[in-house]
Structures are given as C-alpha cells and as structure tokens.
Design a protein around this motif. Structure first.
Motif, short mmCIF file in Angstrom:
data_model
loop_
_atom_site.label_atom_id
_atom_site.label_comp_id
_atom_site.label_asym_id
_atom_site.label_seq_id
_atom_site.Cartn_x
_atom_site.Cartn_y
_atom_site.Cartn_z
N ASP C 15 6.33 67.36 32.01
CA ASP C 15 5.39 68.54 32.40
C ASP C 15 4.07 68.24 31.54
OD1 ASP C 15 6.99 69.39 29.94
OD2 ASP C 15 5.71 71.17 30.10
N GLN C 66 -1.31 79.24 32.58
CA GLN C 66 -0.21 79.03 31.75
C GLN C 66 0.47 77.55 31.64
OE1 GLN C 66 3.00 81.80 32.52
NE2 GLN C 66 1.61 83.23 32.67
N GLY C 67 0.71 77.15 30.49
CA GLY C 67 1.28 75.79 30.40
C GLY C 67 2.51 75.41 31.14
N GLY C 68 3.19 74.60 31.09
CA GLY C 68 4.52 74.05 31.98
C GLY C 68 4.14 73.78 33.20
N HIS C 261 6.35 67.58 20.59
CA HIS C 261 6.37 68.36 21.68
C HIS C 261 5.24 69.54 21.90
CE1 HIS C 261 9.84 66.12 23.32
NE2 HIS C 261 9.58 66.38 24.35
N ILE C 262 4.71 69.77 20.80
CA ILE C 262 3.83 70.99 20.92
C ILE C 262 2.64 70.40 21.83
CG2 ILE C 262 4.28 71.96 18.48
CD1 ILE C 262 1.46 70.62 17.65
N ARG C 264 2.68 69.17 24.55
CA ARG C 264 3.00 69.07 25.98
C ARG C 264 2.70 70.31 26.46
NH1 ARG C 264 4.96 65.36 28.63
NH2 ARG C 264 5.82 63.69 27.58
N GLY C 265 2.82 71.37 25.84
CA GLY C 265 2.64 72.88 26.40
C GLY C 265 1.10 73.28 26.05
N GLY C 266 1.23 74.73 26.27
CA GLY C 266 0.01 75.44 25.97
C GLY C 266 -0.71 75.74 27.14
N SER C 267 -1.62 76.71 27.08
CA SER C 267 -2.53 77.22 28.14
C SER C 267 -3.45 76.00 28.43
CB SER C 267 -3.58 78.37 27.89
OG SER C 267 -4.32 78.62 28.86
N PRO C 268 -3.79 75.53 29.36
CA PRO C 268 -4.61 74.45 29.74
C PRO C 268 -6.10 74.71 29.38
CG PRO C 268 -4.09 75.20 31.87
CD PRO C 268 -3.21 76.17 30.69
N LYS D 156 3.88 76.89 22.75
CA LYS D 156 3.75 75.69 23.39
C LYS D 156 5.01 74.95 23.74
CE LYS D 156 -0.58 74.93 20.95
NZ LYS D 156 -1.56 75.76 22.08
N ILE D 157 5.98 74.83 22.78
CA ILE D 157 7.22 74.02 23.00
C ILE D 157 8.08 74.74 24.15
CG2 ILE D 157 9.27 73.43 21.98
CD1 ILE D 157 7.68 73.09 19.28
N ASP D 159 6.91 76.45 26.69
CA ASP D 159 6.37 75.87 27.97
C ASP D 159 7.16 74.85 28.51
OD1 ASP D 159 4.49 78.00 27.99
OD2 ASP D 159 2.95 76.68 27.38
#
Lengths: 333, 333, 333, 333
Positions: C15, C66-68, C261-262, C264-268, D156-157, D159
């Motif tokens: 993702d 939203q991330g993911g 993996h931090i 990879r996520g988070g608000s774009p 973030k993880i 997500d």
C-alpha cells in the motif's frame, strides 16, 4: 435472562479533539460490562429527534485517532426551554435508557440539569471542551490538542516574524478564560500574553503604552521579533483594535493572525487520547456504581466525581504560577 | 595567488520556507568552487547599509530544515528610487563582489533590474515566494510548503466542520493569483474554490446565488460539511463579505477562517528543500558560466535560465486542467 | 435505456499513501461520466474471490486524507499461475465489468498482463508504490509522502545525533532502487548516501575505508554529527553489517535506525493527493477513450499513457544530477 | 559591589526533547535573579575538561522549540571513578561556581552524588529522560514528546497494517520500564502491550500461546489489524524473537518495526516545554533557597524537591490503572 443495562451517549457544544476517543472508551467499557451502548447524533437535538445509532467496538475503533466527533455535535438552546428536556426524556424512555453520558462543556451540563427534572435515569458528564474552562478537572478533553495545534501554528509565525523582525498579534481561542492563551504563550516563548487574567479593559490605553515601551526596549536590544498572544473576546474590536492602538500610540506596525477553528480539529495528542479513554472508562464504571448528576474529571492524577452544579458554578482560574512566571522570567527578552 | 571570485547573496520580499536551504546550497557550492560567499542581512536594505556576514558551511548547515531566512528579509521601496541602487552598488563594490544572487519575488527582481544600471557585476535571481506567481519555474521556493501547511490546517477545520455539518469559508494566501487556492482546494476536497481565475467581482451576486444552490443541494443530500476556499484580495470586504452575502441571499450560516501568516513559516517540505538546493547549486554554476540578469527555475524537471525581464512580464496562470477538474469532478459532493 | 459502463478498481501490492485519493478520484469521475464503479477488496485475491463493493462519493470522500487503502491490498502470487487470471476473469464477467483499473507496482502490472490473456475488457494501470521504481511517471503515488515521512523522522534523529556528535546509519526503504535514499539524503543534509547507484558490494571494504576517512575528517573539523542514509537490501547483513565494518575498520562507533513501515502509512502529502487525483480522473477518461493495457503517469507535468509492458521492462534510474550534486557539494561537511 | 551568584548547568545522559527549554528557563531565571549562568558542554565530560560557555537569553531563546540539547550531552563513566569528580570539582572551583544544575537521568544523579563528596557547592537535579523512569516527578522532561512521536509513527504503521490486515510487532524505548510502552499502547489502541510489568521471561512460551489465541480470535472477527507494542530489552532476542515464536507456535506471520532513535529527537510537545520551563525556573529558585542534593519534580501539579538518593532508590512503577484498563477494556478488539 437478565435485562441488560442500556447506556446512551452524546457529544454536545463545541467539538473537541478526543471526543471520539471518549466515545470509543465508553463503547468498549460497555461491551466489557455487557451493557448496550446507544449513541445519539447531533447532541441534544438528536436526542429530541431520536437520531440513534448502536455503538459497537467495530464501529468506534477506527475513530480513536480522529478529530471531531463521529456522533456530530450541536448547540441546542431548546434544552433550556420547557419543551426540550421533555422531548429528550421521551426519547430516552422510548429506548429504555438507564443512563446518559454527556460529553461537553458547561452549557451541555446545564442541559443535563434541565433533563434531570424530567427523566429519572442516571446522568454522567464528561468535560469536553478545548477551552479548559470547567473546574474539577485539571484539563478538559481537547484542551491539550488545541494548545499543541496553536503552538505549532505560532512556531511557524515566529519564523516569518523573525525574518522581518516584526511584531505579531496572534488571537487564540478560550471563550472567556486564558487557559489556552497562557499555555500557548509560555510554550511559544511569546513576549507578551494578554488575557482576562491580566487585563482590565478600562485601562486599555495604559496597557498599550506599557506594551509599546516593551516592544521598543526589545527592538533596541536587537531581539528579532515580538509576539503578543491575545485571548479572544478580550480586546475592544479584537486584535485589529490592538493593532491600531499600537500604531496610534507609538507608531508601531504589527501583523495580525486569528488562529480560529484550526484549534478545534485535528488528531488528538496523546494526552487527550489518554484523558478521554480514562474518563470514558470511568463514566461506565460510575454508572455501575449508580452515580448521578456528576462530572468525572482528573485532578492531580486522580479520578474525581463532582456534582454537576459545582462544575457549573465554580470558577477555573488560570494558575497564578504561570502568570507570575511570565511576568517575571519567561518572556524571552 | 589567484583572486577568488566573490559571491554575494540576499533574501528579499516576503520570506518563504526553503530560503535557508537555498542559502545553504549557495554557500556549499561556493566552497566547492573555492568562491567567497558573503550574505547581506535584511534584503536590499542591508545591502544599502552594508550589513554583511561571511557565509560558511558550518554557519548555514543547521538551517537546512528551518523556515524563515537566516539572512532576514525586508521589502525595500528605495531600490526603485534613484538613490537605492547606487548605494547598493557602492556596498557591492566596496566588498569587491563579482556576482549577486537575489532570492525573492517579482518586486525583488525589479530591484535587480534597477541595480543593473548602476553595477557591472553578474546578477542571478532565484524564485522565492510562497505565491508561485513567477513564470518560468513550475514552482517557486516555498510554494509547496505553504500549500502543505494550509492543507493540514484545513484538514483540521474539516473535522469541526463535519462535527457541525457546517459551511466554512477559508481564506488562503496567494497575492493576486490562485495557485495556493486551487492546489489547497483540490488537496482538501473543498466543495468550492473561489479565486481570480474563476470569479468576476462584477458578478459577485450571481456567484453567491449559484453557491447557495450548491450548498443547499449538498445539505439535502446529507453530506456533512461544505468548505469554500477563498483567495485573499478577491472578494469585496474579504471572507466576511462573502459570509454576509450568503446569509442575506439564502439565510446560510457559515464560519470564517483566515489562515494568514502560518502559511509563510515552518520547516520546508522535501519538495522545497530539494528545489531550493537544486537552484542554489545552479546559481553558483550560472555565475561560473558568466550568466547575467537571469532567473533560474525548474520547468518539467529541467533547469532553465530566463531573462529577468521575462519573469516580471510573463503571466503564470493556474493550470486550466485543475480548474476544469474541480468544476467537473473533484468537488466531493 | 442505455446500459451504463461498469468500471472496477482494486489496489494491489504494497500500500502507499494516496491510494485512497486515487480511489476517490476514480469514483467521482465515474459518477460524472455516469459509469458504475465497483471496488474489489484485497487486490487480486478479492477479485478472484468476488469481494465486491459499490463505490460512491459518499463512501470514498472521507478517505481523501487517509493513508492505507480502503479497498485493502494484498500480494497475490496466483495471478502469475494459470488458474488465478481465469478466476479473476470469471468474477469480472459475472459483474459485467467493462474496464478494470489496477493501482499498484510492477508485480501488479504483471498480473494485468496475465489477466489480459483471459479477459477482453479494458485494463488501465496507475503507478502506486512508495518506491518510485516505475518508469514513465516522474513520481509514483505514495513516493512523495514516504520521502517526507522519512525526512521528518531523520530530522529527529539529527537532533539526538547532534547532541552526542554521533554517527548514525539510517536504513530507508526503496526495494531495489535509491529514489527514496537519494531524495531523503539530500533533504536531510545527510553526510553520506549509500544506495545501489553508487555502491558495488564487491568493493564494500574499500567503501568502508573511504567512509571512515570522511567521518574522521569531519569530526576533526568539529562538525557535530554524521548521518549515513542506507538503502534497504543493499549492504551485506544490512545496517548492522555496516556498523560492524566501521567499528572493525576504523574503531568508529555508530547507531543504527531502520525506519521500516512508518514510511508506508500516514496522511498523503499534497503532492500525492494531487497526483493521485489527477491520475484517477485520467484513468476514467482513458476508459472513455477506449485505451487498454496502459499505465498512466505524469512526466514533466503532462499526462502520459505508456504500454504496460514498457513500464515493466524499462528501468527508472535515479537522476545522475542528484548523485553528482551530493558527491560534489551537498554533503554538508 | 556585591558578588553575583554563579550558576552552572549541564545536560547529561541520553538527550531528551525539552532539555533546551529547561536550559532557556534556567538562563532567563538567572538573568532575573542577577545571577551569572555558565553552561558546560558534553555533560560531565565537558565539566572535567572545562568546556564552558556563558549562557544569555539571546543565545538560548531560539532553542525553546528545538529537540536535542544545545549544551550537547554524553554518558560519562569516569564520574563514578575516583578521578572524575575531583576534576569536575576543580573546574567548578576555577569558575567560582556556587551551584550546579544537572539535567539528566539516574546515572547523571549518581554523578551528582559522587561530585558532592568533592565539591561544596549546591547541587540541583532536573529529571531529563524520555524513559520516565525517575520517581518523584509524575513525568520526566522528554517523556511526553517521546510518547507523542512514537504514537504518531504507530498511527502510520496502523494504516499499512489495516491495508494488509496484518500483525505488527513494534518495539518502543523505555530502558527497563514500560512507561512508554503502556502510554503508547493505550494511545494507539494497540491490541497487545508487552512490557516488564506484565511479562515474565520464564513464561514466554505461555505468553506466545495466549497471544496467538487472541490474534486468531480477532482475525476470525474480521478486525483488520493487530498491533503488539513491545518494550525494548524485554523479549529474548528482541522483536524478531517474538516474531519467530508466533510463526513457530501458531504459524502467524507478522511484521517488525523498531522505532529507535526517532523517539528521542524532535521539537518538544507543549507538555515538555511547560514542564521544562517550570522546573528550570524552580531550579534557580531552589538555589536562592539554598537547597542542595535534591531533584525537582512535579507531582499532582505541585513542585516537589526530593533528596537525590531517593530518586535513585525509589521505583517508578507504571500505573496499575493503565495495566488493568488495557487488560480489561481498551484493547480494541
């Protein structure tokens, strides 16, 4: 089979970050106690109009980190009129609710009092407001996030103020108290904090003159910028009134920023997530213990239940410690 | 021993995040080229008053991540009068400067033109403004950070707007162009974007009526909030003028937020750090290549040098692509 | 009544932030074109198992920030075996799908190729990966956010590295390319960047010796910390291998951080929200224009459609410009 | 003319966000008291080697918002040997220091004790460590920021864990206590928290089996991800040991993230800025009041001075309230 206790929940008044964390904690605690948990949308309005939703861990879990309130909120004047509380009581009775948890500020708690005359269930209040103007809890849910958000915004304003060695007046929220102003002012190293606690509107001109002297002294010492944190609803005509007064009194130019509603939203900081979680758990525990017409708060690390009327009547002054600290040492110039 | 080339550098006009990254890159590139690098504080004012500082990697390195400008900035009207450029030229000659790099916007570039009539050294401009209103560079230094900051602030406003299912008018910066408004509007999923590119002040009332219809349609469809992004300097009487017009025309209540100077500060986002670093390196390279009176920019991934006069004359329109995308599909309701 | 075009959509592989913004844009564009829009959960796995959901603006709008991915994702090896594509084709036929949009990386695009042999509908790919390792789009959806997140994390590591004047080795993601490593390294002012593009594993020891000299030189010059950005999958035994080599070769102590993996996520960030929105709109437009087996990307500001096979075959090298810039000037010591 | 009191200051041990705010507050308070304020770089090492700097408001003001410590820090084993304290005392005597303020953790306080046998000035400790493992202050300077940073990283993880419905093991700092683990775990809605307080290494296998059951139950209930917060220094072989145990015991795949040093840096959150400012002011006040060999802390909102030896001896357990809350209700599944 034993009848399950039925708990209702609503968020009322200005929304604050952490309300969702509180909703989640109430819902999870109800599941643990084998209680039913029902939310009402749009504060008391949705209670009067019967806008109900079943709250489950699956529904509420993703909201822990989110600002706002999944139950929506509203200000509701009719709860203080005769008809509102009756309608609200009807809905609660129709759903066989045993206890209602209200997350909000003093206006919302007045609604609880009014409702208590028309409904016989338990009423539990949780302090949810960014303004921190409720006594009997060191902090209210949302206050820490609002202060953090305002502080980060003002850190950015400091950058541009430094680049231009400029005076800025920054208005922060707080309704009629200086909790946000003083916490933000100290956290940002503001050169001046102006709030209800240290300002008398009848002496506005004297204040401007004193402030002008401070600004001129500091600029002579080559410090690079001067930030004035101003509480909302304080200065006649707001920050632009102060801006004009500085110009007319001492020919000092300044910029104005009104932080406004950015202080109300955003993902809650840890402090608010934990406070909201703790109070949400405690609210369900208080229901199990048959408490009624109390607000739950945290004072000195301990959970405290206080009669609702006291939370409405009692003042919540800003710590004189911080006032003095700023007056004496922490101004940064 | 060969005489070292002497490069001077200043930041001028409204500060923007990434200016420090550009200062750092110029300084490091000068060290690599064995050039001397001298900064002047306070824009052209400090050039006229000879406020010089030797720039070294040790001094500038810690500023890569910081907003504002370590060289301070100022707006300087006297550079467009006869005396200012002469004084500036005197200082440059006194320091034996071979080339001057100016980081700023179109006003700062006009100062370069004026200076060129009185000084024979090389003049190189870098586009530093949050407004992105300089042609011949896809983006200006600071624009990406300003858009990110405004977007994060509006994400927070969205939380509270959702909680109250409320209309908000949010004013963003941009001087006289809609680059910030459109980028922020699309990034936040704003329901309406109102800027110079799609608004004719003579038809303000017609616009209000159309907007009122959109708001009412959306609220009938139960969407939860309605954000209007408004460019600064656009609506007669600013956002509160639009607020009143919505109230008078269709009895629609709305909140107002003016993001203001928080958009100008803060740690630069990666895009600005990289753009500023690239352009800073390129400026020193351009000096080595004997370029003069050009602005360096990045267009389609390539570094481009454009005569200063073109950057002042040529418009920098907002992409019609984004205008149309928002009109047709991306409004989110 | 005319039959509506039916568009399906899935996210596949790792993702990346902005996938939700792309899902939203596709959904909104379908509504505008009066197309039906169906999502499949869990990438190709959910396509094979028929895990469908109707996508509407009301559902997707809240996910812009939203991330993911709301459609979940998965890696799916069976799409490259004979049975997988057949099953996927069955589901698509059962739902009368006319076109499938796949958001993912090169593995996901290989799945599209396999599917094209068993299904006659249109296939459109969008580049969704934090690694930026797909040619024919300057950036992939998620890359900008990953770089920003890693940069902010490393800014924090810089604080503690400075406090202890310490060497840190920070591993960043990137699979088998250095896009993240070089962008992050330049944005953080890293003293060394070590990636596939400038490292030959057969000369590891020579590299360690050179690095040790750089570290010792810089520490003699009293610079306060030394950050080494290391691409994942590069150094034998990873960052702790490099840590040991520095210790054994030159008795240099260093700390190790694996960002993991931090990233990879988070608000774009805005850049990803806009790229994803643009490509999402373009994907629906490409369906209207009867395109097939292409990936849409943005190159030099323009939207480009490239045959899927080229996106898989063609390399996406890191810009030599940045490599050289770092080697020559931007190291910060 | 009266001799001015001379105050010295150093930061020691692992740096923590807010140390700079404390340095600033000490400096400003000294100016207000008309005391001289001298900093020593690099903790006790710099005290032994006489690396002094005069601290002024102009120097320290810009550091309020910054992570790390402008005075640098170091771990210093020789303070617990005979020679170190003597050398430190020599430097203090040479500079005519009346009082020394040490910001650090229990190791740094042991250094104070050793020094007290060789030097007759006042010694004041301030609790500066992200680990919150010092009794007699509810929180230590830096703890709130570390928890906030870890929480944002884990958001973030979450997500990416949600996108893949995946199990993640995230290691957080804390040395030998679970303050960070429990606060972060509750703030992120972690499904499991594993720390010294609820884990017995001799029963590791039993724990894995119980955990595997929880994971499988939750995945059957279709909850989308499962986060395990693991305290550092706890599990045999660290997080990858737990990862392997889950795989071997129940064939459960999981990802591993070690947050590491990102938890140590970054701009301090408001809570740390205020705590540090308050304790910095109090330290100078304590000097005026002739206190000696005490640590200042905040307990239940009140400033408390505690003999250094007690802060070293007394445990600082994690609140059983939070342990129980997580065990019973707040797991989120």
């Amino acid at each position: 089979m034993e009848r399950k206790c039925r708990v209702a929940l609503l968020t009322s008044g200005g929304d604050s970050p952490g309300m969702n964390a509180a909703i989640r904690a109430v819902t999870l605690a109800c599941e643990q106690h084998h209680y039913e948990c029902i939310g009402f949308y749009h504060g008391y309005n949705g209670l009067m109009d019967d806008q109900a939703v079943n709250l489950t861990s699956e529904l509420v879990n993703p909201y822990l980190q989110q600002g706002g309130t999944l139950l929506k909120s509203a200000r509701c004047k009719s709860m203080l009129l005769p008809e509102g509380p009756k309608q609200a009581a009807n809905t609660l009775n129709k759903h066989n609710i045993d206890a209602l948890i209200v997350i909000g500020g003093d206006g919302s708690f007045r609604g609880m009092q009014a409702l208590s005359h028309h409904w016989s269930g338990q009423l539990i209040g949780l302090p949810g407001t960014i303004d921190n103007d409720l006594a009997h809890s060191d902090k209210t849910i949302g206050f820490a996030t609002a202060v953090q958000t305002a502080t980060e915004a003002i850190d950015k304003i400091r950058d541009t103020a430094n680049a231009f060695e400029r005076v800025f007046i920054v208005e922060v929220m707080g309704r009629h108290s200086g909790h946000i102003a003083f916490n933000v002012g100290l956290a940002t190293g503001a050169e001046s904090i102006l709030s209800f606690e240290n300002f008398d509107p009848e002496k506005a001109q004297a204040y401007v003159e004193k402030l002008a002297v401070q600004i001129q002294q500091q600029q002579n010492n080559k410090h690079s910028s001067f930030l004035i944190i101003l509480a909302e609803n304080l200065w006649p005509d707001g920050p632009s009134g102060l801006q004009q007064a500085l110009k007319q009194t001492a020919n000092i130019d300044s910029g104005v920023c009104i932080l406004g509603h950015i202080q109300r939203g955003g993902s809650p900081v840890v402090e608010d997530r934990l406070l909201a979680s703790k109070l949400g758990l405690a609210a369900v525990q208080a229901i199990a213990e048959k408490q009624h017409l109390v607000m739950l708060g945290e004072v000195g690390g301990n959970l405290i239940a206080t009669p609702i009327e006291n939370t409405i009547q009692d003042p919540k002054p800003v710590s004189m410690y911080w006032l003095n600290a700023h007056e004496e040492a922490l101004k940064g110039f």
